[in-house]
Design a protein around this motif. Structure first.
Motif, PDB file in Angstrom:
ATOM      1  N   UNK A   1     -32.450  -7.821   9.064  1.00  0.00           N
ATOM      2  CA  UNK A   1     -31.145  -8.146   8.491  1.00  0.00           C
ATOM      3  C   UNK A   1     -30.122  -8.014   9.615  1.00  0.00           C
ATOM      4  N   UNK A   2     -29.384  -9.097   9.820  1.00  0.00           N
ATOM      5  CA  UNK A   2     -28.404  -9.089  10.916  1.00  0.00           C
ATOM      6  C   UNK A   2     -27.352 -10.153  10.608  1.00  0.00           C
ATOM      7  N   UNK A   3     -26.074  -9.767  10.533  1.00  0.00           N
ATOM      8  CA  UNK A   3     -25.036 -10.757  10.190  1.00  0.00           C
ATOM      9  C   UNK A   3     -24.594 -11.561  11.413  1.00  0.00           C
ATOM     10  N   UNK A   4     -25.251 -11.293  12.543  1.00  0.00           N
ATOM     11  CA  UNK A   4     -24.962 -12.017  13.790  1.00  0.00           C
ATOM     12  C   UNK A   4     -23.490 -11.950  14.192  1.00  0.00           C
ATOM     13  N   UNK A   5     -22.814 -10.873  13.776  1.00  0.00           N
ATOM     14  CA  UNK A   5     -21.411 -10.711  14.226  1.00  0.00           C
ATOM     15  C   UNK A   5     -21.388 -10.305  15.701  1.00  0.00           C
TER      16      UNK A   5
ATOM     17  N   UNK B   1     -24.076  -9.009   5.801  1.00  0.00           N
ATOM     18  CA  UNK B   1     -23.185  -7.954   6.303  1.00  0.00           C
ATOM     19  C   UNK B   1     -23.434  -6.710   5.445  1.00  0.00           C
ATOM     20  N   UNK B   2     -23.949  -5.676   6.052  1.00  0.00           N
ATOM     21  CA  UNK B   2     -24.330  -4.463   5.304  1.00  0.00           C
ATOM     22  C   UNK B   2     -23.124  -3.721   4.727  1.00  0.00           C
ATOM     23  N   UNK B   3     -21.924  -4.140   5.081  1.00  0.00           N
ATOM     24  CA  UNK B   3     -20.729  -3.500   4.479  1.00  0.00           C
ATOM     25  C   UNK B   3     -20.555  -3.983   3.033  1.00  0.00           C
ATOM     26  N   UNK B   4     -21.277  -5.039   2.667  1.00  0.00           N
ATOM     27  CA  UNK B   4     -21.237  -5.531   1.279  1.00  0.00           C
ATOM     28  C   UNK B   4     -22.400  -4.941   0.495  1.00  0.00           C
ATOM     29  N   UNK B   5     -22.114  -4.081  -0.508  1.00  0.00           N
ATOM     30  CA  UNK B   5     -23.209  -3.389  -1.196  1.00  0.00           C
ATOM     31  C   UNK B   5     -24.117  -4.348  -1.955  1.00  0.00           C
ATOM     32  N   UNK B   6     -23.576  -5.268  -2.741  1.00  0.00           N
ATOM     33  CA  UNK B   6     -24.429  -6.144  -3.574  1.00  0.00           C
ATOM     34  C   UNK B   6     -25.381  -6.963  -2.711  1.00  0.00           C
ATOM     35  N   UNK B   7     -24.857  -7.516  -1.624  1.00  0.00           N
ATOM     36  CA  UNK B   7     -25.708  -8.336  -0.740  1.00  0.00           C
ATOM     37  C   UNK B   7     -26.789  -7.466  -0.093  1.00  0.00           C
ATOM     38  N   UNK B   8     -26.408  -6.236   0.241  1.00  0.00           N
ATOM     39  CA  UNK B   8     -27.394  -5.315   0.819  1.00  0.00           C
ATOM     40  C   UNK B   8     -28.465  -4.982  -0.211  1.00  0.00           C
ATOM     41  N   UNK B   9     -28.028  -4.693  -1.433  1.00  0.00           N
ATOM     42  CA  UNK B   9     -28.978  -4.338  -2.500  1.00  0.00           C
ATOM     43  C   UNK B   9     -29.940  -5.481  -2.784  1.00  0.00           C
ATOM     44  N   UNK B  10     -29.457  -6.728  -2.688  1.00  0.00           N
ATOM     45  CA  UNK B  10     -30.327  -7.885  -2.966  1.00  0.00           C
ATOM     46  C   UNK B  10     -31.505  -7.954  -1.994  1.00  0.00           C
TER      47      UNK B  10
ATOM     48  N   UNK C   1     -15.261   1.983   9.910  1.00  0.00           N
ATOM     49  CA  UNK C   1     -15.559   1.119   8.753  1.00  0.00           C
ATOM     50  C   UNK C   1     -16.943   0.484   8.890  1.00  0.00           C
ATOM     51  N   UNK C   2     -17.197  -0.122  10.050  1.00  0.00           N
ATOM     52  CA  UNK C   2     -18.457  -0.867  10.202  1.00  0.00           C
ATOM     53  C   UNK C   2     -19.672   0.065  10.188  1.00  0.00           C
ATOM     54  N   UNK C   3     -19.616   1.085  11.027  1.00  0.00           N
ATOM     55  CA  UNK C   3     -20.822   1.907  11.193  1.00  0.00           C
ATOM     56  C   UNK C   3     -21.105   2.802   9.983  1.00  0.00           C
ATOM     57  N   UNK C   4     -20.049   3.281   9.314  1.00  0.00           N
ATOM     58  CA  UNK C   4     -20.288   4.221   8.210  1.00  0.00           C
ATOM     59  C   UNK C   4     -20.527   3.493   6.884  1.00  0.00           C
ATOM     60  N   UNK C   5     -19.757   2.449   6.604  1.00  0.00           N
ATOM     61  CA  UNK C   5     -19.949   1.739   5.321  1.00  0.00           C
ATOM     62  C   UNK C   5     -21.353   1.132   5.255  1.00  0.00           C
ATOM     63  N   UNK C   6     -21.813   0.593   6.381  1.00  0.00           N
ATOM     64  CA  UNK C   6     -23.154  -0.025   6.357  1.00  0.00           C
ATOM     65  C   UNK C   6     -24.228   1.025   6.115  1.00  0.00           C
ATOM     66  N   UNK C   7     -24.070   2.180   6.725  1.00  0.00           N
ATOM     67  CA  UNK C   7     -25.077   3.238   6.542  1.00  0.00           C
ATOM     68  C   UNK C   7     -25.076   3.742   5.095  1.00  0.00           C
ATOM     69  N   UNK C   8     -23.913   3.929   4.525  1.00  0.00           N
ATOM     70  CA  UNK C   8     -23.831   4.434   3.143  1.00  0.00           C
ATOM     71  C   UNK C   8     -24.481   3.431   2.179  1.00  0.00           C
ATOM     72  N   UNK C   9     -24.207   2.159   2.361  1.00  0.00           N
ATOM     73  CA  UNK C   9     -24.835   1.147   1.487  1.00  0.00           C
ATOM     74  C   UNK C   9     -26.355   1.171   1.611  1.00  0.00           C
ATOM     75  N   UNK C  10     -26.820   1.310   2.850  1.00  0.00           N
ATOM     76  CA  UNK C  10     -28.271   1.367   3.058  1.00  0.00           C
ATOM     77  C   UNK C  10     -28.873   2.582   2.341  1.00  0.00           C
ATOM     78  N   UNK C  11     -28.233   3.725   2.506  1.00  0.00           N
ATOM     79  CA  UNK C  11     -28.792   4.945   1.895  1.00  0.00           C
ATOM     80  C   UNK C  11     -28.768   4.858   0.375  1.00  0.00           C
TER      81      UNK C  11
END
Ligand code: WQD
Length: 339
Positions: free
Chosen positions: A31-35, A59-68, A100-110
């Motif tokens: 998974x990579x948003x290529x940003x 983008x892992x900052x989006x929870x629903x897309x990450x969950x999918x 924002x980027x590094x922490x929100x993505x990690x929280x969604x993943x966890x």
């Protein structure tokens, strides 16, 4: 065959790790948003392994897309989490971008690890958690200090979140503290692809040598080190990649003695910036155009690893030396320039 989700799979370390995982019998999705990366890396992975890895441009900052991701792949056995911004200098200039980027993505993943009961989690951490260490080399027991940069702070917060999460959930984790990953795959099908102006030393060196950059700066020449420039532990990206495969297998084989183990991934050797430049010049035959410049905010003066814990517990053996790192980085830059 265990299915592994690699976040940031199109990035520098992520793509090299996917190659190593595939060569060791794992099934991999990315998974990579290529940003901060391009899907060119997936082509390189296929050229080396013959395997077309699927990347989810999420983008892992989006929870629903990450969950999918997990709804579509309920059989994910392990996660290796690379996706994060990682430039020390940039983080000093723009802290909120990093938090924002590094922490929100990690929280969604966890949150997804919890909901889908993913048993194994390997985290891309960094030696920046040690701040400016009093004593070097640093071991995993060296106390962490307030990070010198917001980037380092996101790694410290990430480690704490994963440690606490693992303690109270069914997931077993490993935190891998990288020193300075550099170099490129020996096939020249993969390497560092900084988008825009590079910030890290080795791509700056190779882009200056090939003429993409007119001149480079050595940030600081009056530090209390053997030649006045900063000391770092440069480690080949392929050595770093293989350590991830070993760490995952270590968890799958249930060899971990706690729910969250930490390993330093460094070569065990410290090199100054000027020594790194001299090594590059001797390997490439190119006289580098550089100037001595003021210190860069957020820089640690000197750090390198005691890597014996990873060597013994993961059976990890560093294969590449500084000359190999510079040679493969240069061969990659020449390839990018069509030379
Ligand atoms: C190295 C040295 C600079 C550019 C990196 C990663 C970070 C983490 C730790 C993995 C410093 C000097 C650099 C230039 C220079 N790794 N330099 N001129 O800051 O150690 O951090 O390793 O997680 O993600 O970014 O690496 O390559 O930026 O700097 O003199 O044009 O090279 O001052 O002393 P750093 P770097």
């Amino acid at each position: 065959m265990a299915k592994i989700l690699v976040t940031g799979g199109c990035g520098f370390i992520g793509s090299h790790t996917i190659v190593d995982l595939l060569e060791n019998g794992f099934e991999v999705i990315s998974v990579d948003d290529n940003s901060r990366s391009t899907s060119i890396a997936l082509e390189g992975i296929e050229k080396i392994t013959g395997i077309k890895v699927k990347n989810y441009p999420v983008d892992l900052k989006g929870f629903e897309a990450t969950r999918n991701l997990f709804v579509e792949n309920p059989d994910i056995t392990g996660i290796i989490h690379f996706a994060a911004y990682k430039a020390v200098g940039e983080s000093v200039e723009n802290p909120l971008l990093y938090f924002e980027n590094n922490m929100f993505s990690l929280i969604n993943l966890l949150k997804c690890v919890e909901e889908f009961n993913v048993p194994y989690f390997v985290f891309s951490s960094s030696c920046t958690v040690y701040g400016n260490p009093e004593v070097i080399p640093v071991t995993e027991k060296t106390p962490t200090k307030p990070a010198e940069s917001p980037y380092g702070a996101t790694k410290q917060m990430g480690e704490r979140m994963i440690e606490d999460f693992s303690k109270y959930r069914n997931t077993n984790s490993i935190l891998l503290r990288y020193f300075n990953p550099v170099g490129a795959h020996p096939t020249t099908h993969l390497g560092e692809l900084p988008l825009g102006k590079p910030m890290n030393l080795v791509p700056v060196i190779t882009q200056t040598a090939i003429g993409k950059l007119p001149i480079m700066k050595v940030y600081g020449f009056d530090y209390d080190t053997r030649d006045g420039s900063c000391v770092r532990d440069y480690i080949h990206v392929c050595d770093i990649a293989h350590a991830h495969t070993l760490a995952l297998q270590f968890l799958i084989d249930q060899k971990n003695s706690s729910k969250c183990e930490v390993f330093n991934l460094g070569s065990g050797n410290g090199s100054t910036v000027l020594e790194a430049i001299k090594t590059f010049e001797s390997i490439s035959g190119v006289a580098l155009n550089y100037e001595l410049a003021p210190r860069r905010g957020g820089d640690v003066v000197a750090i390198y690893a005691d890597n014996q814990y990873a060597v013994e517990r993961l059976n990890w053996h560093v294969q590449y030396n500084l000359e190999d790192m510079m040679r493969t980085a240069w061969e990659w830059e020449l390839k990018l320039a069509g030379k």
